[in-house]
Design a protein around this motif. Structure first.
Motif, PDB file in Angstrom:
ATOM      1  N   LEU A   1       0.851  -1.181   0.000  1.00  7.32           N
ATOM      2  CA  LEU A   1       0.000   0.000   0.000  1.00  7.32           C
ATOM      3  C   LEU A   1       0.892   1.239   0.000  1.00  7.32           C
ATOM      4  CD1 LEU A   1      -2.954   1.058   0.232  1.00  7.32           C
ATOM      5  CD2 LEU A   1      -2.586   1.104   2.700  1.00  7.32           C
ATOM      6  N   ARG A   2       1.192   1.729  -1.179  1.00  8.49           N
ATOM      7  CA  ARG A   2       2.063   2.901  -1.344  1.00  8.49           C
ATOM      8  C   ARG A   2       3.348   2.770  -0.540  1.00  8.49           C
ATOM      9  NH1 ARG A   2      -3.022   4.433  -1.249  1.00  8.49           N
ATOM     10  NH2 ARG A   2      -3.126   5.060   0.911  1.00  8.49           N
ATOM     11  N   GLY A   3       3.992   1.616  -0.669  1.00 10.76           N
ATOM     12  CA  GLY A   3       5.275   1.381  -0.024  1.00 10.76           C
ATOM     13  C   GLY A   3       5.202   0.725   1.344  1.00 10.76           C
ATOM     14  N   ALA A   4       4.045   0.691   1.951  1.00 11.26           N
ATOM     15  CA  ALA A   4       3.877   0.028   3.252  1.00 11.26           C
ATOM     16  C   ALA A   4       3.320  -1.370   3.005  1.00 11.26           C
ATOM     17  CB  ALA A   4       2.925   0.816   4.137  1.00 11.26           C
ATOM     18  N   ILE A   5       3.931  -2.364   3.614  1.00 12.00           N
ATOM     19  CA  ILE A   5       3.480  -3.747   3.482  1.00 12.00           C
ATOM     20  C   ILE A   5       2.486  -4.015   4.600  1.00 12.00           C
ATOM     21  CG2 ILE A   5       4.198  -6.164   3.409  1.00 12.00           C
ATOM     22  CD1 ILE A   5       5.261  -4.349   1.101  1.00 12.00           C
ATOM     23  N   ILE A   6       1.244  -4.352   4.222  1.00  5.58           N
ATOM     24  CA  ILE A   6       0.212  -4.583   5.230  1.00  5.58           C
ATOM     25  C   ILE A   6      -0.333  -6.000   5.111  1.00  5.58           C
ATOM     26  CG2 ILE A   6      -0.425  -2.136   5.338  1.00  5.58           C
ATOM     27  CD1 ILE A   6      -2.979  -2.893   3.765  1.00  5.58           C
TER      28      ILE A   6
ATOM     29  N   ASP B   1      -5.140 -13.271  20.548  1.00  4.61           N
ATOM     30  CA  ASP B   1      -4.088 -14.281  20.574  1.00  4.61           C
ATOM     31  C   ASP B   1      -4.152 -15.189  19.357  1.00  4.61           C
ATOM     32  OD1 ASP B   1      -3.196 -13.333  23.004  1.00  4.61           O
ATOM     33  OD2 ASP B   1      -4.381 -14.742  24.167  1.00  4.61           O
ATOM     34  N   GLU B   2      -5.364 -15.432  18.872  1.00  2.38           N
ATOM     35  CA  GLU B   2      -5.525 -16.321  17.730  1.00  2.38           C
ATOM     36  C   GLU B   2      -4.972 -15.723  16.449  1.00  2.38           C
ATOM     37  OE1 GLU B   2      -9.686 -16.364  17.999  1.00  2.38           O
ATOM     38  OE2 GLU B   2      -9.763 -18.081  19.329  1.00  2.38           O
ATOM     39  N   LEU B   3      -4.866 -14.413  16.390  1.00  2.00           N
ATOM     40  CA  LEU B   3      -4.410 -13.728  15.187  1.00  2.00           C
ATOM     41  C   LEU B   3      -2.978 -13.259  15.415  1.00  2.00           C
ATOM     42  CD1 LEU B   3      -5.455 -12.919  12.415  1.00  2.00           C
ATOM     43  CD2 LEU B   3      -6.153 -10.747  13.375  1.00  2.00           C
ATOM     44  N   ALA B   4      -2.052 -14.199  15.430  1.00  2.00           N
ATOM     45  CA  ALA B   4      -0.651 -13.919  15.741  1.00  2.00           C
ATOM     46  C   ALA B   4       0.084 -13.458  14.490  1.00  2.00           C
ATOM     47  CB  ALA B   4       0.006 -15.160  16.321  1.00  2.00           C
ATOM     48  N   ILE B   5      -0.090 -12.178  14.169  1.00  2.00           N
ATOM     49  CA  ILE B   5       0.568 -11.658  12.975  1.00  2.00           C
ATOM     50  C   ILE B   5       1.441 -10.458  13.284  1.00  2.00           C
ATOM     51  CG2 ILE B   5      -1.129 -12.542  11.329  1.00  2.00           C
ATOM     52  CD1 ILE B   5      -2.449  -9.855  11.338  1.00  2.00           C
ATOM     53  N   ASP B   6       1.830 -10.300  14.544  1.00  2.00           N
ATOM     54  CA  ASP B   6       2.638  -9.154  14.947  1.00  2.00           C
ATOM     55  C   ASP B   6       3.919  -9.011  14.130  1.00  2.00           C
ATOM     56  OD1 ASP B   6       0.883  -8.250  16.854  1.00  2.00           O
ATOM     57  OD2 ASP B   6       1.793  -9.426  18.442  1.00  2.00           O
ATOM     58  N   GLN B   7       4.544 -10.128  13.803  1.00  2.00           N
ATOM     59  CA  GLN B   7       5.800 -10.033  13.058  1.00  2.00           C
ATOM     60  C   GLN B   7       5.584  -9.460  11.663  1.00  2.00           C
ATOM     61  OE1 GLN B   7       4.383 -12.834  14.095  1.00  2.00           O
ATOM     62  NE2 GLN B   7       4.356 -14.367  12.512  1.00  2.00           N
ATOM     63  N   LEU B   8       4.384  -9.608  11.106  1.00  2.00           N
ATOM     64  CA  LEU B   8       4.094  -9.048   9.792  1.00  2.00           C
ATOM     65  C   LEU B   8       3.599  -7.615   9.855  1.00  2.00           C
ATOM     66  CD1 LEU B   8       2.185 -11.811   7.833  1.00  2.00           C
ATOM     67  CD2 LEU B   8       4.399 -10.822   7.309  1.00  2.00           C
ATOM     68  N   ALA B   9       2.973  -7.242  10.948  1.00  2.00           N
ATOM     69  CA  ALA B   9       2.207  -6.000  10.979  1.00  2.00           C
ATOM     70  C   ALA B   9       2.897  -4.890  11.761  1.00  2.00           C
ATOM     71  CB  ALA B   9       0.829  -6.285  11.576  1.00  2.00           C
ATOM     72  N   ASN B  10       4.172  -4.787  11.691  1.00  2.00           N
ATOM     73  CA  ASN B  10       4.869  -3.743  12.422  1.00  2.00           C
ATOM     74  C   ASN B  10       4.900  -2.426  11.675  1.00  2.00           C
ATOM     75  OD1 ASN B  10       5.402  -5.230  14.716  1.00  2.00           O
ATOM     76  ND2 ASN B  10       7.234  -6.119  13.849  1.00  2.00           N
ATOM     77  N   THR B  11       4.010  -2.250  10.733  1.00  2.00           N
ATOM     78  CA  THR B  11       3.933  -1.021   9.967  1.00  2.00           C
ATOM     79  C   THR B  11       3.338   0.056  10.836  1.00  2.00           C
ATOM     80  OG1 THR B  11       3.465  -2.373   8.031  1.00  2.00           O
ATOM     81  CG2 THR B  11       3.049  -0.014   7.839  1.00  2.00           C
ATOM     82  N   GLU B  12       4.133   1.023  11.222  1.00  2.00           N
ATOM     83  CA  GLU B  12       3.627   2.124  12.046  1.00  2.00           C
ATOM     84  C   GLU B  12       3.145   3.219  11.132  1.00  2.00           C
ATOM     85  OE1 GLU B  12       5.654   3.383  15.440  1.00  2.00           O
ATOM     86  OE2 GLU B  12       6.568   1.451  15.813  1.00  2.00           O
TER      87      GLU B  12
END
Length: 173
Positions: free
Chosen positions: A64-69, A161-172
């Motif tokens: 998304l315009r350079g941000a990976i979501i 907890d079931e949606l463990a995607i923190d490692q992917l979603a560090n887009t601030e």
């Protein structure tokens, strides 16, 4: 949930929803709503980049315009029947409060329905019953004409907890 907890949730709901706007969307012919202030944009369905070893409901990532979501299929997340993506399929790009940061994510829905401005007295607390959607993810229910709209707590849902995607979603943002 105890009576005290239910009352606290009800009181919090009244404070949070005085004339608040919601964007509603469809999943399996049921209507759901999210706080419109959390919606960053609406995108028609375009294929995403698959990421291996992720839950089935995590369809991949989107540039998304350079941000990976990360992109989550809510139909699959809630255990509903899988259907093919079509011309009404939409990715709602949302901002999620993750405590220490705000991150951007996408949710795939069958279609966007409409927007509503709802006052606190129109919103009823979520009942404590079993079902497809955990009641922790529901902020309230609204009767609109002949239908019921389920208002979602997108922060609870996307940080569960079931949606463990923190490692992917560090887009601030």
């Amino acid at each position: 949930m105890t009576d005290t907890e239910w009352q606290q949730q009800s009181d919090m709901l009244e404070q949070k929803t005085d004339g608040q706007q919601y964007l509603s969307f469809l999943l399996d012919d049921e209507e759901y709503g999210v706080d419109i202030l959390r919606v960053q944009e609406l995108r028609g369905w375009t294929p995403v980049t698959y990421v291996p070893d992720m839950p089935n409901y995590l369809k991949g990532v989107l540039n998304l315009r350079g941000a990976i979501i990360p992109v989550v299929d809510l139909r699959e997340r809630f255990g509903l029947e899988k259907i093919g993506y079509g011309p009404t399929t939409v990715v709602i790009v949302i901002k999620v409060d993750s405590g220490s940061c705000e991150r951007v994510m996408g949710i795939i829905v069958d279609a966007v329905a409409e927007t509503y401005t709802l006052s606190a007295d129109e919103i009823q607390p979520a009942p404590q019953i079993g079902g497809v959607i955990n009641s922790e993810f529901i902020t309230g229910l609204v009767a609109q004409e002949d239908k019921m709209i389920v208002l979602m707590d997108i922060d609870e849902l996307m940080n569960s907890d079931e949606l463990a995607i923190d490692q992917l979603a560090n887009t601030e943002v």
